[in-house]
Motif scaffolding. Structure first.
Motif, PDB file in Angstrom:
ATOM      1  N   ASP A   1      44.297  -7.808   0.764  1.00 46.70           N
ATOM      2  CA  ASP A   1      43.012  -8.440   0.985  1.00 46.70           C
ATOM      3  C   ASP A   1      43.094 -10.038   1.332  1.00 46.70           C
ATOM      4  N   ASN A   2      41.958  -9.597   1.763  1.00 51.75           N
ATOM      5  CA  ASN A   2      42.388 -11.276   2.522  1.00 51.75           C
ATOM      6  C   ASN A   2      40.813 -12.802   1.923  1.00 51.75           C
ATOM      7  N   GLY A   3      40.839 -11.517   0.692  1.00 51.65           N
ATOM      8  CA  GLY A   3      39.694 -12.361  -0.278  1.00 51.65           C
ATOM      9  C   GLY A   3      40.005 -14.297  -0.455  1.00 51.65           C
ATOM     10  N   ILE A   4      39.278 -14.516  -1.666  1.00 54.26           N
ATOM     11  CA  ILE A   4      39.605 -15.550  -2.080  1.00 54.26           C
ATOM     12  C   ILE A   4      40.499 -16.361  -2.086  1.00 54.26           C
TER      13      ILE A   4
ATOM     14  N   ARG B   1      45.146 -16.072   3.241  1.00 55.09           N
ATOM     15  CA  ARG B   1      44.688 -15.904   2.604  1.00 55.09           C
ATOM     16  C   ARG B   1      43.973 -14.970   2.042  1.00 55.09           C
ATOM     17  N   GLY B   2      44.347 -14.789   0.180  1.00 55.15           N
ATOM     18  CA  GLY B   2      44.106 -13.413   0.068  1.00 55.15           C
ATOM     19  C   GLY B   2      44.781 -13.149  -1.167  1.00 55.15           C
TER      20      GLY B   2
ATOM     21  N   ARG C   1      47.152 -16.759  -2.282  1.00 56.61           N
ATOM     22  CA  ARG C   1      46.969 -17.929  -1.987  1.00 56.61           C
ATOM     23  C   ARG C   1      45.773 -18.359  -1.872  1.00 56.61           C
ATOM     24  N   LYS C   2      44.564 -18.813  -1.659  1.00 57.79           N
ATOM     25  CA  LYS C   2      43.372 -19.095  -2.863  1.00 57.79           C
ATOM     26  C   LYS C   2      43.228 -19.688  -1.219  1.00 57.79           C
TER      27      LYS C   2
ATOM     28  N   ALA D   1      50.448 -21.718  -2.505  1.00 63.47           N
ATOM     29  CA  ALA D   1      50.949 -20.157  -2.928  1.00 63.47           C
ATOM     30  C   ALA D   1      51.482 -19.468  -4.076  1.00 63.47           C
ATOM     31  N   TRP D   2      51.409 -18.415  -4.801  1.00 63.64           N
ATOM     32  CA  TRP D   2      51.996 -17.964  -5.796  1.00 63.64           C
ATOM     33  C   TRP D   2      52.668 -16.997  -6.371  1.00 63.64           C
ATOM     34  N   LEU D   3      53.830 -16.424  -6.672  1.00 63.04           N
ATOM     35  CA  LEU D   3      53.902 -15.110  -7.091  1.00 63.04           C
ATOM     36  C   LEU D   3      54.331 -14.737  -8.705  1.00 63.04           C
ATOM     37  N   TRP D   4      53.030 -14.264  -9.127  1.00 65.44           N
ATOM     38  CA  TRP D   4      52.910 -13.671 -10.146  1.00 65.44           C
ATOM     39  C   TRP D   4      53.867 -12.112 -10.298  1.00 65.44           C
ATOM     40  N   SER D   5      54.992 -12.033 -11.372  1.00 70.40           N
ATOM     41  CA  SER D   5      55.686 -11.236 -11.210  1.00 70.40           C
ATOM     42  C   SER D   5      55.671 -10.665 -13.498  1.00 70.40           C
TER      43      SER D   5
END
Length: 631
Positions: A86-89, A180-181, A149-150, A156-160
C-alpha cells in the motif's frame, strides 16, 4: 546502501509471550478456511491509506507526488511469493516493533484464553472470529518480510520473521523500500501455492474486501501491468436498495474482523440539522473484546469519507458490541481529539445512532423471538449496563430485557410478560440477586413467594445488583428484593399448609426462643424475627430495609468498596419442626444456645457464606451429636 543505513546492524527480538503462543497455535493447527489472512492484510492496508488521507489534511506534503491511495497485490508464482503493498502512512521502526511484536489491546490474557477455548471447539472459525489480523499471515507463509517507510521520513525498515518465536528488524536501503507505505512479502508454504493464482486471489478479494474504500490493483506477475479489481467505492454511500445481503456481510467481515454474519444491519442517512450516514452491524457471535476493561466501542468515524478515528464514542458503552461506522460532513476534516470529545454535533449524532440501533433491536424482539433470544444470550449482560448508566433510556432497555424467573424454567421472560401474569393485588416486581441461577432457584428466601404463586426474577449477572437499586417503575410496579427488608407477603393468601393455628403455649415458646436468639446473636445480626417468607427451611438471612441488598454487599466488599458490611436480619420459620422442637426445649438452655448459633451458621451457608467461626461450629455440632447419641 547508504552509509547511515550500513552503520545500523539488524536487531533480533523475541515475540511477546502471548504473540508467540498465538503464532504456535496458527502454525500447528489445521483450519478449513485460511483465506481470511488476505482479508486481514487488505484491511490493514486500507486503514493505512485512510490514516494517510487524514494526516495529509494538516500536512499535504505527505502525499508528495503520489496522492491517489491504492493497494497492490503482486503474484509471483515463480518464487512462490505473494506481495501486498500500500502507499499509505507507513511505519517507523518503533511502530513496526509495537504493531508486529505485541498484541497492543488490553485484555490480552483473556483474549488468548478465549482463542484456546475456541480452538478446542471450533478451530476452523478461529481466525475470522477473533480478528487476529497480521498474524494470520503465518497460516500460509513460512516467512514474512515487512518493508515500510513512513510518510515524510527518510528512513525505511525491514521486519522479518518465520513465526517461530522471534523476529528481526534492520534498516532498509531506500532504493529497496516503498516510496511511502508498507510492502508485505509472504514466502508461501508449499501447500499455499494457490495464493499465487489470479483466479483464487481475485475471488477472495472481491468476496471479502470488495468494498474497502481504497482501489485494489492486481499484478499477475511482478513485471506486468496491473488490473484494477475493485474501485474503492464506499459501500455506505450507496442506496440500501442497491446493496445485497452478501455485500453487507462482506463489508461487515472487513470492518469487524469477525467471520460470522451480522444478525442486524442498520443503514440510514440522516438529513436536516445534522447530516450523516450510519452503517452499523450487530454481530451474531460475541466479539473477543466484549469485556475489555476499557469498555470501548469499535465504531469508526469518517468525515467526508476520510477516516478520522475509531476512538470516538459514537454509541454508549453498553452497545460496544456493535460494529460499523458513521460518516458525516458536518465536522471539519482537521477535527481534533479534544473537539471530538466535546463536540455537540457528535453528541447529537450519538443520540440519533443510538436511537436507531435500539429501534432495530426492538423490532427484532417483536418480529423474530428466536433470533432475539440468541441476541440476548450473547449481549444481554452488556445491554443491562445501560439500565445503570443510561437514565434517559431505562424504560426502553427494561422493555428489551429478558429474565429467568421462578416460573420460566430454562426459558426467559420479558417484564411485560411478568406484569401481565402478576397477581391483581401485586404492586411490585420481585427479584433475587445471586451468583448463579442454580443457586438462586434453591434459595430459602423464595419459599414464601413460590408457595403463594408469586413470580420472582432470578438475577445472576453482577450488573444486576447495581441497576435494580435505581430502576424506575415498569408499568406502575416498582422493583423489590426478596432478600431485603420485610417480605410484605401478608397481602397474599397463605398456602393451606401454613394455616395451622398455634396454641398460646406454642406462641409463647416461639417468642421466648426469638428473644433468646436476639440476645445470643446481638453482635452478628441486627434483628431476629419470625418469618412469613419461609415455608420449608428453618432459617434465612435477609438485608435490613435500609441496607444494601445481600448480593450487592458481597460484590462491594470483594472489590474493597465497602468498609464494613451491615448486620443482616435472621428470619426464623416458626412452623418448622426443628424450630418448634428447639423452642420447646426450655429445660435445656445450653442446647438452645448451641442451636441458635448453629441455625445462624446454617443461614450463612444457605446464603453462600462459611460459618462465622468454623471451629466453634464444629464444636457445637459435636455436642449435639453427643447429646443425641446419649438420648
Amino acid at each position: 546502501m547508504s552509509t547511515a543505513t550500513a552503520e545500523k546492524p539488524a536487531e533480533a527480538h523475541v515475540f511477546e509471550a502471548d504473540v508467540a503462543r498465538l503464532l504456535h497455535m496458527m502454525v500447528h493447527s489445521v483450519y478449513s478456511d485460511k483465506d481470511v489472512f488476505l482479508r486481514e492484510l487488505v484491511s490493514n492496508a486500507a486503514d493505512a491509506c485512510e490514516k494517510l488521507r487524514y494526516e495529509a489534511i494538516s500536512t499535504p506534503s505527505l502525499l508528495a507526488g503520489d496522492p491517489d491511495a491504492r493497494i497492490m497485490l503482486v503474484l509471483d508464482a515463480d518464487n512462490n511469493r505473494l506481495v501486498i503493498e500500500d502507499n499509505g502512512i507507513g511505519m517507523s521502526r518503533a511502530e513496526l516493533i509495537e504493531a508486529l511484536g505485541t498484541i497492543a489491546r488490553s485484555g490480552t490474557r483473556a483474549f488468548m484464553e478465549r482463542i484456546e477455548a475456541s480452538k478446542a471447539a471450533e478451530g476452523a472459525q478461529l481466525i475470522g472470529q477473533f480478528g487476529v489480523g497480521f498474524y494470520s499471515s503465518f497460516m500460509v507463509a513460512e516467512r514474512v518480510d515487512v518493508a515500510s517507510r513512513k510518510g515524510g521520513e527518510d528512513e525505511a525498515w525491514l521486519w522479518s520473521s518465520d513465526g517461530k518465536g522471534s523476529y528481526e528488524v534492520r534498516p532498509l536501503d531506500l532504493a529497496d523500500a516503498p516510496t511511502r507505505g508498507t510492502r508485505i512479502t509472504l514466502h508461501l508454504m508449499e501447500d499455499a501455492k494457490d495464493y499465487t493464482r489470479r483466479g483464487k486471489v481475485e475471488a477472495i478479494v472481491k468476496q471479502q474486501s470488495g468494498h474497502v474504500p481504497v482501489p485494489i490493483m492486481l499484478y499477475d506477475k511482478p513485471d506486468e501491468k496491473p488490473a484494477q479489481i475493485t474501485d474503492g467505492t464506499a459501500l455506505w454511500t450507496k442506496s440500501k436498495n442497491d446493496i445485497t445481503k452478501e455485500e453487507y456481510a462482506d463489508f461487515y467481515h472487513g470492518v469487524s474482523g469477525q467471520y460470522d454474519d451480522p444478525s442486524l444491519t442498520v443503514h440510514f442517512r440522516a438529513e436536516g440539522r445534522h447530516e450523516y450516514t450510519t452503517l452499523a452491524f450487530v454481530p451474531t457471535t460475541p466479539p473477543f473484546d466484549l469485556f475489555d476493561p476499557d469498555r470501548k466501542g469499535r465504531m469508526k468515524l469518517y468525515v467526508k469519507r476520510i477516516f478520522i478515528t475509531d476512538d470516538a464514542e459514537l454509541l454508549p458503552r453498553y452497545l460496544r458490541f456493535v460494529r460499523g461506522l458513521v460518516d458525516t460532513s458536518d465536522l471539519p476534516l482537521n477535527v481534533s481529539r479534544e473537539m471530538i470529545q466535546e463536540s455537540p454535533i457528535l453528541a447529537a449524532i450519538r443520540k440519533g445512532v443510538t436511537n436507531r440501533v435500539l429501534s432495530a433491536i426492538e423490532k427484532q424482539a417483536k418480529d423474530d423471538a428466536d433470533a432475539y433470544q440468541t441476541f440476548w444470550n450473547n449481549f444481554g449482560i452488556v445491554l443491562k449496563e445501560g439500565l445503570y448508566d443510561d437514565y434517559e433510556r431505562k424504560s426502553q432497555l427494561l422493555g428489551l430485557a429478558r429474565f429467568r424467573t421462578t416460573t420460566s424454567g430454562e426459558n426467559q421472560r420479558s417484564l411485560a410478560d411478568y406484569v401481565k401474569d402478576a397477581k391483581p393485588e401485586q404492586n411490585a416486581i420481585y427479584y433475587l440477586t445471586g451468583s448463579s441461577v442454580e443457586q438462586l432457584r434453591v434459595s430459602p428466601q423464595l419459599e414464601g413467594f413460590k408457595a403463594r404463586g408469586i413470580e420472582v426474577l432470578l438475577l445472576a449477572d453482577p450488573v444486576d445488583s447495581f441497576w435494580v437499586m435505581n430502576a424506575p417503575e415498569f408499568e406502575g410496579k416498582s422493583f423489590k428484593s426478596v432478600s431485603q427488608g420485610a417480605a410484605d407477603l401478608a397481602q397474599f393468601a397463605k398456602p393451606e399448609s401454613a394455616e395451622e393455628e398455634k396454641t398460646p403455649e406454642a406462641k409463647a415458646e416461639i417468642s421466648g426462643f426469638v428473644a433468646l436468639a436476639k440476645e445470643q446473636l446481638r453482635d452478628d445480626v441486627s434483628d431476629v424475627v419470625a418469618s412469613d417468607r419461609l415455608t420449608e427451611s428453618a432459617v434465612c438471612l435477609v438485608a435490613s430495609e435500609s441496607g444494601y441488598d445481600r448480593q450487592l454487599e458481597k460484590i462491594l466488599a470483594g472489590a474493597g468498596q465497602l468498609q464494613a458490611a451491615s448486620k443482616p436480619v435472621l428470619e426464623i420459620n416458626p412452623d418448622h419442626i426443628l424450630i418448634k422442637a428447639i423452642a420447646s426445649a426450655g429445660s435445656s438452655p445450653a442446647l438452645q444456645q448451641d442451636a441458635v448459633h448453629l441455625l445462624y451458621d446454617q443461614a450463612r451457608i444457605l446464603d453462600g457464606d462459611k460459618p462465622a467461626d468454623p471451629r466453634a461450629f464444629a464444636e457445637r455440632m459435636g455436642r449435639l451429636f453427643e447429646k443425641a447419641l446419649k438420648a
